[in-house]
Scaffold this motif. Structure first.
Motif, PDB file in Angstrom:
ATOM      1  N   UNK A  29      -7.534  -7.528   7.629  1.00  0.00           N
ATOM      2  CA  UNK A  29      -6.688  -5.931   6.747  1.00  0.00           C
ATOM      3  C   UNK A  29      -6.654  -6.797   6.031  1.00  0.00           C
ATOM      4  N   UNK A  30      -6.066  -7.860   5.180  1.00  0.00           N
ATOM      5  CA  UNK A  30      -5.162  -8.439   3.972  1.00  0.00           C
ATOM      6  C   UNK A  30      -6.488  -8.375   3.226  1.00  0.00           C
ATOM      7  N   UNK A  31      -8.081  -8.391   3.228  1.00  0.00           N
ATOM      8  CA  UNK A  31      -8.509  -7.908   2.422  1.00  0.00           C
ATOM      9  C   UNK A  31      -8.844  -7.209   2.076  1.00  0.00           C
ATOM     10  N   UNK A  32      -8.304  -6.297   0.889  1.00  0.00           N
ATOM     11  CA  UNK A  32      -8.270  -5.007   0.244  1.00  0.00           C
ATOM     12  C   UNK A  32      -8.377  -5.396  -1.248  1.00  0.00           C
ATOM     13  N   UNK A  33      -9.061  -4.490  -1.546  1.00  0.00           N
ATOM     14  CA  UNK A  33      -9.165  -3.999  -3.180  1.00  0.00           C
ATOM     15  C   UNK A  33      -7.506  -4.080  -3.898  1.00  0.00           C
ATOM     16  N   UNK A  34      -7.478  -4.241  -4.381  1.00  0.00           N
ATOM     17  CA  UNK A  34      -6.307  -4.434  -5.908  1.00  0.00           C
ATOM     18  C   UNK A  34      -6.359  -2.991  -6.394  1.00  0.00           C
ATOM     19  N   UNK A  35      -4.909  -2.346  -6.942  1.00  0.00           N
ATOM     20  CA  UNK A  35      -4.618  -1.426  -7.389  1.00  0.00           C
ATOM     21  C   UNK A  35      -5.393  -1.105  -8.470  1.00  0.00           C
ATOM     22  N   UNK A  63       2.389   4.833  -7.301  1.00  0.00           N
ATOM     23  CA  UNK A  63       3.729   3.697  -7.372  1.00  0.00           C
ATOM     24  C   UNK A  63       4.495   4.161  -6.198  1.00  0.00           C
ATOM     25  N   UNK A  64       4.728   5.625  -6.836  1.00  0.00           N
ATOM     26  CA  UNK A  64       6.310   5.637  -6.097  1.00  0.00           C
ATOM     27  C   UNK A  64       5.991   5.607  -4.780  1.00  0.00           C
ATOM     28  N   UNK A  65       5.466   5.707  -3.464  1.00  0.00           N
ATOM     29  CA  UNK A  65       4.962   4.908  -2.107  1.00  0.00           C
ATOM     30  C   UNK A  65       6.387   3.780  -2.494  1.00  0.00           C
ATOM     31  N   UNK A  66       7.002   3.870  -0.673  1.00  0.00           N
ATOM     32  CA  UNK A  66       7.521   2.192  -0.919  1.00  0.00           C
ATOM     33  C   UNK A  66       6.888   1.368  -0.631  1.00  0.00           C
ATOM     34  N   UNK A  67       7.346   0.184  -0.627  1.00  0.00           N
ATOM     35  CA  UNK A  67       6.356  -1.099  -0.513  1.00  0.00           C
ATOM     36  C   UNK A  67       5.998  -1.483   0.473  1.00  0.00           C
ATOM     37  N   UNK A  68       6.264  -1.464   1.850  1.00  0.00           N
ATOM     38  CA  UNK A  68       5.638  -1.014   3.410  1.00  0.00           C
ATOM     39  C   UNK A  68       4.729  -0.273   2.976  1.00  0.00           C
ATOM     40  N   UNK A  69       4.608   0.956   2.725  1.00  0.00           N
ATOM     41  CA  UNK A  69       3.728   1.794   3.039  1.00  0.00           C
ATOM     42  C   UNK A  69       2.409   1.744   1.893  1.00  0.00           C
ATOM     43  N   UNK A  70       3.077   1.526   1.169  1.00  0.00           N
ATOM     44  CA  UNK A  70       1.394   0.632   0.333  1.00  0.00           C
ATOM     45  C   UNK A  70       1.009  -0.654   1.306  1.00  0.00           C
ATOM     46  N   UNK A  71       2.035  -1.293   1.631  1.00  0.00           N
ATOM     47  CA  UNK A  71       0.722  -2.459   1.747  1.00  0.00           C
ATOM     48  C   UNK A  71       0.286  -1.981   3.708  1.00  0.00           C
ATOM     49  N   UNK A  72       0.376  -0.704   4.138  1.00  0.00           N
ATOM     50  CA  UNK A  72      -0.062  -0.472   5.127  1.00  0.00           C
ATOM     51  C   UNK A  72      -1.429   0.304   4.917  1.00  0.00           C
ATOM     52  N   UNK A  73      -1.190   1.270   3.750  1.00  0.00           N
ATOM     53  CA  UNK A  73      -2.191   1.939   3.362  1.00  0.00           C
ATOM     54  C   UNK A  73      -3.148   1.017   2.512  1.00  0.00           C
ATOM     55  N   UNK A  74      -3.021   0.013   1.829  1.00  0.00           N
ATOM     56  CA  UNK A  74      -4.233  -1.147   1.196  1.00  0.00           C
ATOM     57  C   UNK A  74      -4.338  -1.335   3.085  1.00  0.00           C
ATOM     58  N   UNK A  75      -3.693  -2.367   3.362  1.00  0.00           N
ATOM     59  CA  UNK A  75      -4.371  -2.152   4.821  1.00  0.00           C
ATOM     60  C   UNK A  75      -5.528  -1.986   5.566  1.00  0.00           C
ATOM     61  N   UNK A  76      -4.873  -0.273   5.898  1.00  0.00           N
ATOM     62  CA  UNK A  76      -5.897   0.348   6.603  1.00  0.00           C
ATOM     63  C   UNK A  76      -6.813   0.763   5.810  1.00  0.00           C
ATOM     64  N   UNK A  77      -7.099   0.597   4.413  1.00  0.00           N
ATOM     65  CA  UNK A  77      -8.379   0.617   4.261  1.00  0.00           C
ATOM     66  C   UNK A  77      -8.922  -0.046   3.568  1.00  0.00           C
ATOM     67  N   UNK A  78      -9.394  -1.296   4.350  1.00  0.00           N
ATOM     68  CA  UNK A  78      -9.361  -2.165   3.566  1.00  0.00           C
ATOM     69  C   UNK A  78     -11.198  -2.916   3.003  1.00  0.00           C
ATOM     70  N   UNK A  79     -11.676  -3.681   2.160  1.00  0.00           N
ATOM     71  CA  UNK A  79     -13.389  -3.268   2.674  1.00  0.00           C
ATOM     72  C   UNK A  79     -13.683  -3.213   3.266  1.00  0.00           C
TER      73      UNK A  79
END
Length: 583
Positions: free
Chosen positions: A309-315, A378-394
């Motif tokens: 999950x932590x292998x996600x693309x950068x913004x 950019x406007x999303x909460x920090x926790x929501x950003x991380x969950x979205x990136x982790x849920x859409x990882x590579x």
């Protein structure tokens, strides 16, 4: 509901039987003295029925109304009767399939109509007293009957008082009603309110007497309808006003599931299908452990999943990364000649970014006609950003890109719009979603696509997810799990982020999807895998896949009868047990 029978002259017919419904609507039962001489092909009949149903739904547009129910039932009964008079035995195999598909569609539509009518009766004690007179006025507006502004103003004024009485009834009897009943009742009132606004807008400004008489009582009635809908949600459902987070849903029960399964030509009980989901999950978990051990996490596969999950693309880089995965999937099937890919299907792929509100319902990127990339703003909460990136990882994305585009949904829709498009009336998740997940299984079995343990974990996450969908969706509709328990199951059983689990359950039960939709992914894929096993040998892989796409949408057992040229009769019943391992 009682109907009055009568006979009246009807333009264009020597004589028609006319049904006068008790809320003022009049419908024609099409008993024409001189029948049409044109013979319909099955294809033309399906095209006509599709258009006729659309006309009826657009005219009788008040959901849950007796007039809508009676008119549609009259139509379905008439079409079934006429279909039964057609020369089935003289038809080609393709025509026999169309006949059975249409018969199944009409029977299912009738069944859903009756089921919905029965469920609406559960809340008629506190909704019908004000809904019935509103529907009478809506009928007059739709027919453009003459209306008396003073009369409609008096009626609206009276209904405000009736709504107050309904509120008192709810206050005394709320405990008698389930949350699901309250949820349906509130949605019905909201729909009625929207229809009433359409009536008001139709006359306001165009009839000065209407404005003078009706504006004030309409405003009070509109507010009263909004208030009673909120009161139902609060008192029966337990939701606060403007609560967009609570997930309630509308379980259809075991009988409802059995009716839908019969229409999908699946001769299994809900309980048997849950066992299939559990058996497939057990296979996925064993494979997860193998990949976890390769990554050095032993059999604790959830730790390996967290690593992936932590292998996600950068913004900023997600769109180009997703596009590269789409290109990879298309190149793979073309390289090995697995399915025909028309050049324009690949050339016309478009991409858009998904809005933050939309991501609350669809937390993962989507596809089909075009790509919708889910990635935090950019406007999303920090926790929501991380969950979205982790849920859409590579690695989750690698197993999704070709599912959504080529050879999955995008190719499926491209061909479906061009070959036998009339069969899209028979849309089923077992064909639509089953096709896309089937390709995940094919790519897995070939052994050269998901090559790294991280890739395999990404693919297995989705397969576990589809197993869990069978379990939680069927148990929800059986009344064995509520929405909160479904969210917990996805988090604990599959390893979802809680936000993505909430989005998945909200999407499953917000009314946009049929009760069997979420089960259709895995079960449809398993059906296609079994059909593939039966068909290969007589045809190549490319021929099989092209034939499936060219057949267009239908239950998989009917697809099987078409592709394998199985004997069909007009009373065809489903008997295909496609899953070998069920004990």
């Amino acid at each position: 509901m009682e109907k009055q029978r009568g006979t009246a002259e009807c333009p264009g017919h020597a004589e028609c039987n006319m049904d006068v419904l008790d809320d003022g609507w009049t419908v024609v039962s099409a008993a024409v003295s001189e029948p049409m001489t044109v013979t319909e092909s099955m294809q033309d009949r399906i095209v006509r029925v599709t258009a006729d149903v659309q006309v009826l739904l657009e005219f009788y547009d008040i959901d849950s109304s007796p007039s809508q129910y009676d008119r549609l039932k009259l139509f379905y009964d008439g079409e079934l009767a006429d279909l039964g008079r057609q020369p089935f035995e003289s038809y080609s195999q393709d025509e026999k399939v169309d006949y059975l598909l249409l018969k199944n569609y009409l029977k299912r539509a009738k069944g859903r109509l009756a089921h919905g009518r029965a469920r609406d009766k559960e809340f008629e004690a506190f909704v019908e007293p004000f809904a019935a007179p509103i529907r009478e006025w809506l009928g007059k507006r739709q027919r453009v009957d003459e209306i008396d502004p003073k009369a409609i103003a008096g009626s609206f004024n009276e209904m405000v008082g009736i709504i107050s009485q309904s509120r008192e009834y709810i206050d005394k009897n709320a405990a008698r009603y389930s949350k699901a009943t309250g949820y349906r009742a509130a949605r019905t009132v909201a729909s009625l309110r929207a229809n009433l606004n359409g009536l008001f807008v139709f006359y306001k400004g165009y009839d000065p007497w209407f404005d003078w008489w009706v504006s004030e009582p309409y405003s009070r009635l509109d507010n009263a309808l909004a208030d009673i809908a909120d009161y139902i949600r609060g008192r029966i459902v337990g939701m606060k006003p403007d609560d967009g987070e609570t997930i309630v849903g509308d379980p259809i029960g075991r009988d409802g599931l059995l009716t839908d399964l019969e229409a999908e030509l699946i001769p299994y009980t809900p309980e048997e299908l849950i066992k299939i989901g559990e058996a497939e999950y057990a296979w996925c978990e064993a494979e997860m452990m193998k990949a976890s051990q390769e990554l050095g996490f032993g059999k604790v596969w959830r730790d390996a999943l967290e690593h992936v999950k932590n292998l996600y693309e950068s913004p900023g880089s997600q769109p180009t990364f997703i596009k590269s995965l789409v290109d990879q999937g298309a190149a793979y099937v073309k390289k090995y000649g697995l399915v025909t890919v028309p050049p324009l299907a690949e050339e016309g792929i478009r991409m858009y970014m998904m809005s933050p509100p939309r991501q609350k319902v669809n937390p993962f990127f989507l596809g089909g006609t075009y790509l919708q990339v889910s990635f935090p703003t950019a406007e999303m909460r920090h926790e929501d950003k991380l969950m979205s990136m982790r849920g859409n990882n590579r690695h989750f994305s690698k197993a999704t890109a070709f599912h959504e585009m080529i050879p999955g949904h995008h190719l499926q829709l491209y061909i479906g719009e061009r070959i036998r498009p009339y069969r899209r009336l028979f849309a089923t998740p077992f064909f639509v979603e089953g096709w896309a997940l089937y390709w995940e299984m094919i790519f897995w079995n070939r052994g050269d696509f998901f090559t790294s343990p991280e890739d395999r974990i990404g693919a297995l996450f989705w397969r576990m997810h589809r197993c869990a969908r069978i379990i939680f969706s069927l148990k929800f509709h059986l009344g064995q799990m509520d929405a909160g328990e479904c969210i917990d199951l996805l988090v604990n059983m599959v390893g979802h982020e809680r936000a993505t689990a909430e989005g998945e359950v909200r999407r499953s039960f917000n009314g946009d999807y049929s009760p069997l939709y979420q089960a259709g992914y895995m079960l449809g894929a398993l059906q296609l895998m079994k059909l593939r096993e039966e068909a290969l040998g007589d045809m190549s892989e490319r021929e099989f896949h092209d034939a499936v796409l060219a057949a267009n949408e239908m239950p998989i057992e009917m697809l099987r009868a078409l592709l394998l040229n199985r004997k069909l009769d007009r009373d065809f019943k489903s008997e295909w047990r496609f899953y070998d391992s069920l004990s």
